[in-house]
Every structure is written in C-alpha cells, then in structure tokens.
Design an enzyme around this catalytic site. Structure first.
Site, short mmCIF file in Angstrom:
data_model
loop_
_atom_site.label_atom_id
_atom_site.label_comp_id
_atom_site.label_asym_id
_atom_site.label_seq_id
_atom_site.Cartn_x
_atom_site.Cartn_y
_atom_site.Cartn_z
N SER A 23 0.72 -1.23 0.13
CA SER A 23 -0.51 0.00 0.09
C SER A 23 0.97 1.47 -0.26
O SER A 23 2.30 1.61 0.98
CB SER A 23 -0.74 -0.07 0.83
OG SER A 23 -1.60 1.26 1.33
N LYS A 47 -2.58 2.13 -2.05
CA LYS A 47 -3.04 3.94 -1.59
C LYS A 47 -3.85 3.53 -0.41
O LYS A 47 -4.98 2.99 -1.02
CB LYS A 47 -2.77 4.74 -1.92
CG LYS A 47 -3.07 6.20 -0.90
CD LYS A 47 -1.62 6.54 -0.32
CE LYS A 47 -1.26 7.04 1.01
NZ LYS A 47 0.21 7.10 1.11
N SER A 72 6.64 10.76 4.80
CA SER A 72 5.83 11.29 5.94
C SER A 72 4.82 11.41 4.88
O SER A 72 3.74 12.79 5.40
CB SER A 72 6.41 12.09 7.07
OG SER A 72 6.92 13.10 5.96
N CYS A 131 0.28 3.13 10.49
CA CYS A 131 0.62 4.15 10.00
C CYS A 131 1.59 5.58 10.91
O CYS A 131 0.65 5.66 12.06
CB CYS A 131 -0.10 4.52 8.53
SG CYS A 131 1.00 6.49 8.36
N ILE A 191 5.96 -6.09 7.42
CA ILE A 191 5.92 -4.31 8.09
C ILE A 191 5.64 -3.86 7.45
O ILE A 191 5.80 -3.51 6.57
CB ILE A 191 7.37 -4.64 8.78
CG1 ILE A 191 8.42 -3.93 7.71
CG2 ILE A 191 7.65 -5.48 9.94
CD1 ILE A 191 9.84 -3.72 8.23
N ASN A 192 4.82 -2.51 8.29
CA ASN A 192 4.63 -1.03 7.78
C ASN A 192 5.74 -0.25 8.26
O ASN A 192 7.40 -1.04 8.08
CB ASN A 192 3.46 -0.60 8.80
CG ASN A 192 2.76 0.35 8.55
OD1 ASN A 192 3.65 1.68 7.49
ND2 ASN A 192 1.40 1.10 7.71
N GLY A 217 11.96 0.32 2.30
CA GLY A 217 13.74 -0.33 1.52
C GLY A 217 14.41 -0.85 1.81
O GLY A 217 14.24 -1.68 3.34
C1 LIG Z 1 6.34 6.19 0.31
C2 LIG Z 1 5.19 5.54 0.31
C3 LIG Z 1 3.55 5.26 1.51
C4 LIG Z 1 3.54 4.53 2.09
N1 LIG Z 1 1.92 4.78 2.09
C5 LIG Z 1 1.52 3.83 3.00
C6 LIG Z 1 -0.14 3.69 3.17
O1 LIG Z 1 -0.80 4.65 2.61
N2 LIG Z 1 -0.76 2.74 4.03
C7 LIG Z 1 -0.30 1.32 4.20
O2 LIG Z 1 -0.11 0.66 4.73
N3 LIG Z 1 1.57 1.66 3.96
C8 LIG Z 1 2.15 2.20 3.64
N4 LIG Z 1 3.61 2.82 3.00
C9 LIG Z 1 3.80 1.33 3.40
C10 LIG Z 1 4.57 0.03 2.78
O3 LIG Z 1 3.26 -0.30 2.10
C11 LIG Z 1 4.77 -0.86 3.41
O4 LIG Z 1 4.65 -1.34 4.39
C12 LIG Z 1 6.43 -0.79 3.59
O5 LIG Z 1 7.26 -0.02 3.14
C13 LIG Z 1 7.31 -1.54 3.43
O6 LIG Z 1 8.09 -2.09 2.29
P1 LIG Z 1 8.75 -2.23 1.49
O7 LIG Z 1 10.60 -1.89 1.75
O8 LIG Z 1 9.28 -2.41 0.34
O9 LIG Z 1 8.68 -0.36 0.64
C14 LIG Z 1 4.36 3.10 2.54
C15 LIG Z 1 5.00 3.57 2.33
C16 LIG Z 1 6.37 4.14 1.39
C17 LIG Z 1 7.38 4.24 1.41
#
Ligand SMILES: Cc1cc2nc3c(=O)[nH]c(=O)nc-3n(C[C@H](O)[C@H](O)[C@H](O)COP(=O)(O)O)c2cc1C
Length: 302
Positions: A23, A47, A72, A131, A191-192, A217
């Site tokens: 998301s 999203k 953020s 979040c 994880i978030n 990341g």
């Molecule tokens: C720019 C950005 C926006 C995000 N917005 C949301 C969101 O709206 N809702 C949510 O549950 N997670 C949100 N996340 C978290 C991601 O869904 C994910 O859990 C987290 O980034 C870890 O995965 P990754 O390392 O592959 O990005 C966001 C992450 C990023 C980088």
C-alpha cells in the site's frame, strides 16, 4: 512431473502468484497501468483510503537514506467517495484481485469505512492500523488490546477477507499478531515502516517537515524478515511479508521465513516492473528445488 503452480489462496483471495503491491507505493494501480501490465501482480493493494479526503503532512515528506527512504506522507488520499466512484470502477476493469487498504482516526471510522466498502467488488480489505505518520491510527497496532478490539469490531461489519497490517515499532510483534488473529483477522501483513529521522547538518534541521517518518526499502529487510518469521510461528492464519524486497531472492527469503505471499513497496519507485522479474525468479527457484507449489517453500525455516 507435476505442473509447477504459483497460485496462492490468501484468506479466500485467489491469486495467480504470491506477489502483491504494498500500500502507498502503487497509488490506486491506475497510475502504473500506463507503464506496466498490472495484471501480472497476484493482487493490487491500494493506497490507504480514509472516510474523508486527506491532504497529508507538510512537505518535504520524502528523504532518501542509505539503502532506503523515509516518508512522512501522512495518508494523503481523495477519500472514500472518490475511491468508490472514480478509482475502483476503473481498477475493476483489470483481471486482478483488488484489496483496499483502509485507515481511520478511531474505531468508528474503521467500522464505517469497512461498511461502505462492502459489496462493491473488492477482493479484500487491509486494515492499516500501523501508519507511523498520522496521529491516531498507527497506535492501534502498538497494543494487543486495541488491536483485538478494532479487528473484532470491523470483523462484525464485513464478510470480506480481512488482512491486518502490523507495525515493526513494537517490542514483541507476536503479541499483536496473536491479537489480530483472535480478533478475527483472516491474514496479517507486515511490516509497515520503521520510525526514523534524518537531519540536514547545514540547516541544522530535520530533513522531513514532520521531523520523523517511516523507513522502508532494503535497509529494513532483515528486521522485516525476523518479524515475519516470529509472527508466522505464532499465528495459524497466512502472513504477507514485506519490507525491502528488491529481488526474487529477497522474496524467497520471506516465503522461507513463513510468508504465504509477499508485497513490493519502495522498489516500485525504482523499477515498477520488478514484480515480473521476481515471479520469474521464484519459478526458477522452484524448478531448481523441485517445488511444485508456493506452500512447499512457505515456512521451511523452522
Ligand atoms: C511513500 C510510501 C507511502 C506509503 N504509504 C502507505 C499507506 O498509505 N498505507 C500503508 O499501509 N502503508 C504505506 N506504506 C508502507 C508500505 O506499504 C510498506 O509496508 C513498507 O514501505 C515496507 O515495504 P518496502 O520496504 O518494500 O517499501 C508506504 C510506504 C512508502 C515508502
């Protein structure tokens, strides 16, 4: 020889492969549909949608970090009405399960929203109770009791598969995972982002206007993997693993640790076609290891 199959069934959501979007990193899918075939994903997670539109936090709200990024954003989104009227109908034209990620300021918001999103063609709901960039909703997942109560209330108003998204910003994620399962979750995702910060040494100010943000990341992958491992040993519902996945090897690590599916987040900003490369890599790994189905990989690391 048995046919190799990447199909997975996550909480009743039938997916042709275990690779989903995370998301907030893939908009509502539509933006990316100009660039790639979004039907390649096992499922699209939108999203976060909230009841009312949100403008999010002040800028700057994105900073690059070593092997990752801080954001953020603060759940900027057009709100449920626009999601239902404009985004979802277009997204439903694609042959791919759509999971709406939802959030709210309190239990009432979550319950109302889950009620609104019933019977409109969604394949499932993901509750974003984790979040770190908004005042209230991130706190639910930091406590087993509030997690249980919230999930239990939402469970009562929707028959849709319910995925509960957990935060890494806790001491013991297994307690929260267990509470989500007890509350009625059909799956958990984690994880978030991890709460972090970055400072500009010239201005002597935080780089994010909000001071702190969520780290994602490759930098977070070992932490995410450890939490997926721990949580999947605790619950008997499926676990969706995410956090720093870039390659098929990363995705396979999450499956071995206990995930039944994986989600791609930050990597979509670098290469939105990563999904296809990961699916191909998983297929090669399965052939090499004589695995016929994804569940042959899931949780092999004891
Ligand atoms: C720019 C950005 C926006 C995000 N917005 C949301 C969101 O709206 N809702 C949510 O549950 N997670 C949100 N996340 C978290 C991601 O869904 C994910 O859990 C987290 O980034 C870890 O995965 P990754 O390392 O592959 O990005 C966001 C992450 C990023 C980088």
């Amino acid at each position: 020889m048995k046919q190799l199959s990447l199909d997975v069934n996550i909480a009743g959501i039938k997916m042709k492969n275990p690779v989903m979007t995370a998301s907030g990193t893939f908009g509502y899918g539509l933006e990316y549909s100009q660039l790639i075939d979004i039907e390649n994903f096992g499922a699209i997670v939108t999203k976060t949608v909230t009841l009312e539109p949100r403008i999010g936090n002040p800028q700057p709200r994105i900073v690059e970090t070593a092997s990752g990024m801080l954001n953020s954003i603060g759940l900027q989104n057009p709100g449920a009405k626009i999601f239902i009227k404009e985004k979802l109908p277009k997204l439903k034209e694609y042959e791919v399960p759509i999971i709406a990620n939802i959030s709210g300021r309190n239990e009432t918001d979550f319950v109302k929203l889950a009620g609104l999103l019933k019977d409109i063609g969604l394949s499932g709901l993901e509750l974003n109770i984790s979040c770190p960039n908004v005042e209230h909703s991130g706190l639910f997942a930091q406590n087993a009791d509030t997690t249980y109560k919230l999930v239990n209330k939402v469970r009562k108003v929707t028959g849709l598969p319910l995925i509960v998204k957990l935060t890494p910003n806790v001491t013991d994620v297994t307690l929260i995972a267990g509470a989500a399962e007890d509350g009625g979750a059909d799956a958990i995702s984690l994880i978030n982002t991890l709460i972090g910060m970055s400072i500009d040494i010239q201005t002597k100010k935080p780089k994010l206007a909000n001071v702190v943000g969520g780290l994602s990341g490759p930098a977070v992958k070992p932490v995410a993997l450890r939490m997926v491992y721990e949580a999947s040993k605790k619950v008997s519902i499926p676990v969706i693993g995410m956090g720093g996945i870039v390659t098929s090897d990363d995705a396979i690590e999450f499956l071995l640790a206990g995930a039944s599916a994986v989600a791609l987040g930050t990597v979509n900003f670098v290469n939105p076609n990563t999904c296809c490369e990961i699916i191909d890599g998983i297929k090669i790994y399965m052939r090499d290891n004589k695995f016929n189905k994804i569940s042959d990989i899931t949780g092999r690391v004891k």
